[in-house]
Design a protein around this motif. Structure first.
Motif, mmCIF file in Angstrom:
data_model
loop_
_atom_site.group_PDB
_atom_site.id
_atom_site.type_symbol
_atom_site.label_atom_id
_atom_site.label_comp_id
_atom_site.label_asym_id
_atom_site.label_seq_id
_atom_site.Cartn_x
_atom_site.Cartn_y
_atom_site.Cartn_z
ATOM 1 N N UNK A 123 0.665 -1.361 -0.178
ATOM 2 C CA UNK A 123 -0.207 0.081 -0.259
ATOM 3 C C UNK A 123 1.263 0.964 0.098
ATOM 4 N N UNK A 124 2.035 1.006 0.492
ATOM 5 C CA UNK A 124 2.453 2.527 0.975
ATOM 6 C C UNK A 124 3.476 3.074 -0.407
ATOM 7 N N UNK A 125 3.799 1.231 -1.165
ATOM 8 C CA UNK A 125 5.285 1.066 -2.388
ATOM 9 C C UNK A 125 5.755 1.620 -1.726
ATOM 10 N N UNK A 126 6.500 0.339 -0.771
ATOM 11 C CA UNK A 126 7.837 0.483 -0.663
ATOM 12 C C UNK A 126 8.210 -1.193 -1.150
ATOM 13 N N UNK A 127 9.868 -0.328 -2.098
ATOM 14 C CA UNK A 127 10.651 -1.719 -1.906
ATOM 15 C C UNK A 127 11.476 -2.071 -1.209
ATOM 16 N N UNK A 128 11.160 -3.110 -0.480
ATOM 17 C CA UNK A 128 12.293 -4.440 0.204
ATOM 18 C C UNK A 128 12.632 -3.492 1.339
ATOM 19 N N UNK A 129 11.560 -2.401 2.080
ATOM 20 C CA UNK A 129 12.174 -2.256 3.297
ATOM 21 C C UNK A 129 12.975 -3.288 4.422
ATOM 22 N N UNK A 130 13.720 -2.370 5.132
ATOM 23 C CA UNK A 130 14.134 -2.987 6.146
ATOM 24 C C UNK A 130 12.732 -3.312 7.258
ATOM 25 N N UNK A 131 12.721 -4.295 8.079
ATOM 26 C CA UNK A 131 11.950 -4.177 9.275
ATOM 27 C C UNK A 131 12.317 -4.150 10.442
ATOM 28 N N UNK A 132 12.369 -3.781 11.457
ATOM 29 C CA UNK A 132 12.664 -4.195 12.910
ATOM 30 C C UNK A 132 10.927 -3.422 13.278
ATOM 31 N N UNK A 133 11.382 -4.846 15.074
ATOM 32 C CA UNK A 133 10.026 -5.115 15.307
ATOM 33 C C UNK A 133 10.954 -5.546 17.027
ATOM 34 N N UNK A 134 8.940 -5.061 18.272
ATOM 35 C CA UNK A 134 10.093 -5.114 19.187
ATOM 36 C C UNK A 134 8.640 -6.343 19.938
ATOM 37 N N UNK A 135 8.972 -7.242 20.452
ATOM 38 C CA UNK A 135 8.373 -8.005 21.101
ATOM 39 C C UNK A 135 7.698 -9.029 19.780
ATOM 40 N N UNK A 136 6.242 -9.043 20.315
ATOM 41 C CA UNK A 136 5.647 -9.957 19.363
ATOM 42 C C UNK A 136 5.653 -9.017 17.706
ATOM 43 N N UNK A 137 6.165 -7.563 17.658
ATOM 44 C CA UNK A 137 5.951 -6.912 16.849
ATOM 45 C C UNK A 137 6.877 -8.044 15.880
ATOM 46 N N UNK A 138 8.058 -8.205 16.916
ATOM 47 C CA UNK A 138 9.736 -9.121 16.213
ATOM 48 C C UNK A 138 8.955 -9.932 15.841
ATOM 49 N N UNK A 139 8.015 -10.739 16.375
ATOM 50 C CA UNK A 139 7.627 -11.962 15.929
ATOM 51 C C UNK A 139 7.032 -11.947 14.459
ATOM 52 N N UNK A 140 6.267 -10.625 14.155
ATOM 53 C CA UNK A 140 5.672 -10.054 12.838
ATOM 54 C C UNK A 140 6.557 -10.660 11.946
ATOM 55 N N UNK A 141 7.985 -9.805 12.479
ATOM 56 C CA UNK A 141 8.937 -9.659 10.804
ATOM 57 C C UNK A 141 9.677 -10.386 10.830
ATOM 58 N N UNK A 142 9.888 -11.332 11.960
ATOM 59 C CA UNK A 142 10.151 -13.237 11.781
ATOM 60 C C UNK A 142 9.311 -13.591 10.863
ATOM 61 N N UNK A 143 8.376 -13.514 11.220
ATOM 62 C CA UNK A 143 7.302 -14.481 10.345
ATOM 63 C C UNK A 143 7.206 -13.957 8.811
ATOM 64 N N UNK A 144 7.353 -12.657 8.294
ATOM 65 C CA UNK A 144 7.778 -12.524 7.634
ATOM 66 C C UNK A 144 8.633 -12.453 6.677
ATOM 67 N N UNK A 145 10.089 -12.628 7.442
ATOM 68 C CA UNK A 145 10.799 -13.286 6.834
ATOM 69 C C UNK A 145 11.126 -15.193 6.191
#
Length: 324
Positions: A123-145
């Protein structure tokens, strides 16, 4: 990208108007600590509008910041101030959590959070952004990877759930957060590690960030965390304890080892030495065997949210990792 319309958030997940006002007043107070130029935008997702605080526009590389349960975009103020010197930073309010995103919680029992993050990126038209997450946000980033690695670049996970069997923090939660007679001011102190003479791993929520502790306290008192986690039964007007136990198992039991071995992206895993969920040293050794290329850092004088607790130390490590 639509700009912030300054609409008042929906009452759907708040216990009262007073609670909504207190949480949003705190939200704006924390947001005022962002001292770089920034703006609010919204991304359209299948779960409704997702609000993001954006700073550092003009950089060729983008970076997404994902909070945990009951977290919000302004808590990343120290990262927004520093990381926006190198990246275009998008700090998110998760849908169904406190903040300015729509009150439509993704389910923790399926791939909803990954699908939501995919919608934000596209939706934001981002091209392969880096992701930083904390706690369950870190889990979401991990699941994306693991599931949709092609959509993102490097991943930083701070105290993510699901890496190993975690300690259930019943002592902390029931003796502190669930003490019904305590108001938000008392809870703020109780949830701050600096209020303990000798914080120890597993014996405190471990937040050295007073604003994070304040946010946790306000959400405990005024936010419908039960509804945001999908464990409230509207028909019976009661918590569904079977679902609640499933949420606990989702957060505190480890994911399948085969799944972890499919982690594809360059990754940085960060623990605070007073991590509440795991023994960070033992868990680091186990994860190194499952994901050999993962960089792991353990931060002194930090708890579960080390990136908030010790922002200067952790920001340097994050910048070094992402720019290498």
């Amino acid at each position: 990208m639509p700009v912030d319309t300054t609409e008042k958030p929906s009452m759907k997940l708040y216990k009262s108007e007073e609670g909504l006002d207190k949480i949003m007043s705190w939200y704006e107070k924390v947001k005022s600590e962002i001292n770089v130029e920034h703006e609010s935008i919204f991304a359209t997702t299948r779960f409704g509008k997702t609000h993001a605080i954006v700073a550092g526009e003009g950089h060729s590389k983008s970076l997404i910041l994902i909070p945990g349960v009951a977290g919000c975009a302004p808590l990343w103020r120290h990262q927004i101030n520093e990381l926006s010197k190198y990246f275009t930073v998008y700090a998110l309010d998760i849908v169904g959590q406190p903040g300015k995103s729509d009150p439509n919680p993704p389910s923790v029992f399926n791939d909803d959070f990954v699908n939501w993050l995919e919608d934000v990126i596209t939706g934001l038209k981002l091209n392969k952004p880096h992701c930083v997450g904390v706690s369950t946000g870190g889990t979401t980033a991990m699941d994306m990877a693991i599931q949709k690695s092609e959509l993102i670049d490097k991943v930083v996970m701070c105290g993510p759930t699901g890496l190993a069997r975690a300690r259930l923090p019943f002592h902390q939660w029931f003796s502190r957060a669930m003490a019904k007679k305590k108001d938000a001011d008392v809870l703020s102190d109780d949830l701050t590690a600096s209020s303990f003479s000798k914080p120890r791993s597993g014996k405190t929520f471990g937040s050295f960030d007073r604003q994070l502790a304040r946010g946790m306290a306000l959400c405990t008192r005024f936010y419908r965390v039960d509804k945001s986690l999908g464990i409230y039964n509207e028909k019976s007007s009661r918590v569904n304890y079977i679902k609640a136990l499933k949420v606990i198992s989702k957060f505190f039991f480890s994911v399948d080892k085969k799944k972890l071995r499919t982690f594809k992206n360059p990754g940085l895993l960060i623990f605070g030495e007073f991590e509440v969920l795991y023994n960070p040293y033992k868990t680091s050794k186990k994860i190194n065997k499952l994901i050999p290329g993962l960089q792991i850092e353990i931060i002194k004088d930090a708890g579960h949210a080390a990136i908030y607790d010790q922002p200067e130390k952790v920001n340097k490590k994050v910048i070094s990792f992402l720019t290498a």
